[in-house]
Enzyme design. Structure first.
Site, PDB file in Angstrom:
ATOM      1  N   ASP A   1       8.273  19.196 -21.522  1.00 14.68           N
ATOM      2  CA  ASP A   1       9.283  19.406 -22.555  1.00 14.68           C
ATOM      3  C   ASP A   1       8.549  19.781 -23.835  1.00 14.68           C
ATOM      4  O   ASP A   1       7.557  19.152 -24.202  1.00 14.68           O
ATOM      5  CB  ASP A   1      10.084  18.112 -22.744  1.00 14.68           C
ATOM      6  CG  ASP A   1      11.288  18.304 -23.633  1.00 14.68           C
ATOM      7  OD1 ASP A   1      12.371  18.554 -23.100  1.00 14.68           O
ATOM      8  OD2 ASP A   1      11.122  18.195 -24.867  1.00 14.68           O
TER       9      ASP A   1
ATOM     10  N   GLU B   1      14.726  23.319 -23.614  1.00 13.52           N
ATOM     11  CA  GLU B   1      13.287  23.463 -23.801  1.00 13.52           C
ATOM     12  C   GLU B   1      12.528  22.703 -22.726  1.00 13.52           C
ATOM     13  O   GLU B   1      11.363  22.350 -22.893  1.00 13.52           O
ATOM     14  CB  GLU B   1      12.873  22.972 -25.191  1.00 13.52           C
ATOM     15  CG  GLU B   1      13.021  21.485 -25.422  1.00 13.52           C
ATOM     16  CD  GLU B   1      14.374  21.084 -26.004  1.00 13.52           C
ATOM     17  OE1 GLU B   1      14.428  20.039 -26.663  1.00 13.52           O
ATOM     18  OE2 GLU B   1      15.376  21.803 -25.794  1.00 13.52           O
TER      19      GLU B   1
END
Length: 326
Positions: A200, A243
């Site tokens: 992430d 993301e």
């Protein structure tokens, strides 16, 4: 009418004139009429010797398309412009093991000379002199075939689009779980390993809030490019969230997965993304987990990789953590 067999064993029917009646001009007229019919067909009709492939007859459609033929020329010389028999010749499909005709064989192919598509109807028949010949009627289906090909390509593009993340060109979430499920079944059946990496981007919301979503998109595109360059063709790399990214590595060891995760972390750590007058420096937190014998669903493996990723975040971000193996 008499019935007999040709030298190839195919039943032949011949109409014999009545010796008590003189011949008339009807037979030549019938032949002329048949030629007129064949020459006005919007399809190629040709006849070739079954054994020698010598071209014996071609209608006007064929003459206009291929320029006619000379006595002794082979069908493959005229129709395909080759120096040897066609690899796709269907003669072997037109007779059974006893040498009897099997009826009409229908197929489609693209001519090697004019690149047009044809639907062909082939069959073995007996020629006027008693020899076995191949009769083919080939109808031009190029327009229909082009429509079919265009439709198929459109469907393939639509399918590819539905499985690809447009921004990063990686697999999307749907593709990841679809392909990953197949990987899991394969691994369970063959008792092989799967490693999962999840990562992430750190403080990604801050990039969007500070510089705008276009800047965030620029970062995501670079991460996608980087990931595609680093993973193997046999791996599955995907953007599974805003993301958030994931990689599945079939038949990989824990050490190999950790090595890749650390390499990705280092590469990201040195990445510089230019956006207008700003240089963005993204980092990411990684989690790695290995397939367990008890895993019946991909989600179980990913959940452990996700837990390891959050250990990296809790440890200060820009880290790689392995889910504890007990």
């Amino acid at each position: 009418m008499t019935t007999g067999k040709s030298k190839n064993g195919i039943p032949v029917r011949r109409i014999d004139p009545d010796p008590a009646e003189p011949l008339t001009s009807e037979e030549p007229a019938a032949n002329t009429g048949l030629k007129t019919v064949l020459d006005n067909l919007d399809a190629l009709v040709y006849v070739a010797d079954f054994e020698t492939h010598e071209l014996l007859y071609m209608n006007a459609f064929g003459y206009n398309m291929f320029g006619g033929f000379q006595q002794g020329q082979k069908c493959w010389q005229v129709l395909q412009d080759t120096d040897s028999p066609c690899s796709f010749c269907t003669n072997h499909l037109l007779l059974d093991s006893s040498g009897n005709a099997t009826g009409v064989h229908v197929w489609e192919f693209q001519n090697t000379v004019n690149k047009r598509w044809y639907q062909c109807r082939d069959q073995a028949i007996t020629w006027t002199d008693g020899r076995l010949v191949r009769l083919e009627i080939a109808t031009d289906i190029t327009d229909r075939k082009n429509m079919e090909i265009a439709l198929l390509r459109a469907q393939e593009r639509a399918e590819a689009t539905s499985l690809q993340d447009e921004l990063t060109q990686l697999n999307n979430r749907r593709a990841f779980f679809q392909l990953g499920g197949q990987f899991l079944k394969h691994a369970k059946r063959r008792n092989t390993s799967i490693a999962a990496i999840m990562f992430d981007l750190d403080h990604f919301k801050l990039i969007n809030d500070t510089y705008g979503h276009e800047a965030g998109d620029a970062v995501l595109r670079e991460v996608g490019r980087l990931l595609l360059a680093e993973v193997r063709d046999s791996d599955i790399a995907a953007r599974i969230g805003g993301e958030e990214f994931a990689v599945l590595l079939p038949e990989s060891s824990q050490e190999q997965a950790m090595e890749l995760a650390e390499r990705l972390r280092n590469t990201l750590d040195s990445l510089k993304v230019r956006y207008k007058q700003t240089e963005l420096r993204p980092t990411a937190s990684f989690g790695v987990a290995m397939l367990s014998p008890d895993d019946d669903r991909l989600e179980s493996l990913l959940s452990r990789a996700d837990e390891a990723m959050y250990l990296s975040k809790a440890d200060g971000r820009n880290r790689v953590h392995l889910f504890p193996q007990f």
